[in-house]
Design an enzyme around this catalytic site. Sequence first.
Site, PDB file in Angstrom:
ATOM      1  N   GLU A  44      -3.572  -8.466   3.766  1.00 26.43           N
ATOM      2  CA  GLU A  44      -3.341  -8.931   5.137  1.00 26.43           C
ATOM      3  C   GLU A  44      -4.478  -8.558   6.084  1.00 26.43           C
ATOM      4  O   GLU A  44      -4.536  -9.053   7.225  1.00 26.43           O
ATOM      5  CB  GLU A  44      -2.027  -8.355   5.670  1.00 26.43           C
ATOM      6  CG  GLU A  44      -2.086  -6.930   6.205  1.00 26.43           C
ATOM      7  CD  GLU A  44      -2.094  -5.846   5.128  1.00 26.43           C
ATOM      8  OE1 GLU A  44      -2.080  -4.655   5.490  1.00 26.43           O
ATOM      9  OE2 GLU A  44      -2.112  -6.189   3.929  1.00 26.43           O
TER      10      GLU A  44
ATOM     11  N   SER B  46      -7.630   0.324   0.995  1.00 27.84           N
ATOM     12  CA  SER B  46      -7.918   1.431   1.906  1.00 27.84           C
ATOM     13  C   SER B  46      -6.819   2.464   1.697  1.00 27.84           C
ATOM     14  O   SER B  46      -5.799   2.445   2.380  1.00 27.84           O
ATOM     15  CB  SER B  46      -7.952   0.935   3.360  1.00 27.84           C
ATOM     16  OG  SER B  46      -8.176   2.003   4.258  1.00 27.84           O
TER      17      SER B  46
ATOM     18  N   ARG C 204     -14.330   4.522  12.778  1.00 28.55           N
ATOM     19  CA  ARG C 204     -13.413   5.539  13.307  1.00 28.55           C
ATOM     20  C   ARG C 204     -13.612   6.866  12.588  1.00 28.55           C
ATOM     21  O   ARG C 204     -13.682   7.929  13.222  1.00 28.55           O
ATOM     22  CB  ARG C 204     -11.978   5.061  13.138  1.00 28.55           C
ATOM     23  CG  ARG C 204     -10.903   6.059  13.549  1.00 28.55           C
ATOM     24  CD  ARG C 204      -9.583   5.717  12.883  1.00 28.55           C
ATOM     25  NE  ARG C 204      -9.665   5.835  11.426  1.00 28.55           N
ATOM     26  CZ  ARG C 204      -8.806   5.267  10.574  1.00 28.55           C
ATOM     27  NH1 ARG C 204      -7.817   4.512  11.021  1.00 28.55           N
ATOM     28  NH2 ARG C 204      -8.955   5.443   9.271  1.00 28.55           N
TER      29      ARG C 204
ATOM     30  N   CYS D 110       0.813  -1.217   0.000  1.00 29.48           N
ATOM     31  CA  CYS D 110       0.000   0.000   0.000  1.00 29.48           C
ATOM     32  C   CYS D 110       0.850   1.271   0.000  1.00 29.48           C
ATOM     33  O   CYS D 110       1.540   1.539  -0.965  1.00 29.48           O
ATOM     34  CB  CYS D 110      -0.996  -0.026   1.154  1.00 29.48           C
ATOM     35  SG  CYS D 110      -2.376   1.126   0.885  1.00 29.48           S
TER      36      CYS D 110
ATOM     37  N   HIS E 241      -4.535  -4.327   0.580  1.00 29.22           N
ATOM     38  CA  HIS E 241      -4.252  -4.824   1.934  1.00 29.22           C
ATOM     39  C   HIS E 241      -4.729  -6.266   2.072  1.00 29.22           C
ATOM     40  O   HIS E 241      -5.662  -6.555   2.833  1.00 29.22           O
ATOM     41  CB  HIS E 241      -4.941  -3.951   2.983  1.00 29.22           C
ATOM     42  CG  HIS E 241      -4.233  -2.676   3.280  1.00 29.22           C
ATOM     43  ND1 HIS E 241      -3.049  -2.619   3.988  1.00 29.22           N
ATOM     44  CD2 HIS E 241      -4.539  -1.397   2.951  1.00 29.22           C
ATOM     45  CE1 HIS E 241      -2.661  -1.354   4.100  1.00 29.22           C
ATOM     46  NE2 HIS E 241      -3.534  -0.601   3.476  1.00 29.22           N
TER      47      HIS E 241
ATOM     48  N   LYS F 272     -11.053   8.744  -1.048  1.00 32.22           N
ATOM     49  CA  LYS F 272     -10.392   7.540  -0.563  1.00 32.22           C
ATOM     50  C   LYS F 272     -11.004   6.298  -1.203  1.00 32.22           C
ATOM     51  O   LYS F 272     -12.228   6.166  -1.303  1.00 32.22           O
ATOM     52  CB  LYS F 272     -10.514   7.450   0.962  1.00 32.22           C
ATOM     53  CG  LYS F 272      -9.764   6.269   1.572  1.00 32.22           C
ATOM     54  CD  LYS F 272      -9.881   6.280   3.090  1.00 32.22           C
ATOM     55  CE  LYS F 272      -9.096   5.129   3.703  1.00 32.22           C
ATOM     56  NZ  LYS F 272      -9.181   5.131   5.186  1.00 32.22           N
TER      57      LYS F 272
END
EC number: 2.3.1.46
Length: 309
Positions: free
Chosen positions: A237, A192, A249, A142, A235, A163
């Site tokens: 992972e 992300s 968040r 990333c 991502h 985003k």
Amino acid sequence: MPIRVPDELPAVNFLREENVFVMTTSRASGQEIRPLKVLILNLMPKKIETENQFLRLLSNSPLQVDIQLLRIDSRESRNTPAEHLNNFYCNFEDIQEQNFDGLIVTGAPLGLVEFNDVAYWPQIKQVLEWSKDHVTSTLFVCWAVQAALNILYGIPKQTRTDKLSGVYEHHILHPHALLTRGFDDSFLAPHSRYADFPAALIRDYTDLEILAETEEGDAYLFASKDKRIAFVTGHPEYDAQTLAQEYFRDVEAGLNPDVPYNYFPHNDPQNTPRASWRSHGNLLFTNWLNYYVYQITPYDLRHMNPTLD
């Protein structure tokens, strides 16, 4: 591949609860095997969570992997206890004379920060230059992809207006490439990021080979022909809940984020998400360890033959 970690690392119990094979240092010392040495430069704020995610993916093969965690930001962490960092992380000065079979550079929440404004940007450049002579193969994830493209190829920072967040479909371009061996023709993986990776940019300004793209034509997975460097812009992972945690968040922070694409069932954040990319993530890291690290690294790391210019 049982990962070899310090006995007291929190990930040991966390991963064993998932039936992931973790070998502690005390047990591994009784085996006469030269483990692969993999260095993880963890740039994420929640370091313990990130450790768990990457160690889970590195554990799925029959050889030992000796994990060393690296930090380059000396500032006090707001998300990780200082005791944990002091016990389980090394500084660059501790390892700069060593060689490693593999290096993983994680992402970081720095998509809207200019490179020269990143507090540890000089240290990032130092590690990447060092890796040319001291690491067999490096995997960038990333934001680290964006940083590496700038340092290694001089490509300016490319930023999206909005985003990119969600789980997106990708397709492989080279079905017989070693890094994508065993991949489905189309597969899902989470993103992300604000960083932008148009495939045309990679083709026009680097000698890297794009191995997989998003449906929108962004480069997802690409690598050098000599296997010394590999890049994944998403991502793989991530846990099933990671995108949800990031979304809520941002909601609490009043940022009015879009609901992550193709993630919550029925696009409803009240529904529990499920990981649809787990097999892809495991296969990607297994292929990297096998074909980009294990099969080309020397048995004696003192005899490395760097080819990355």
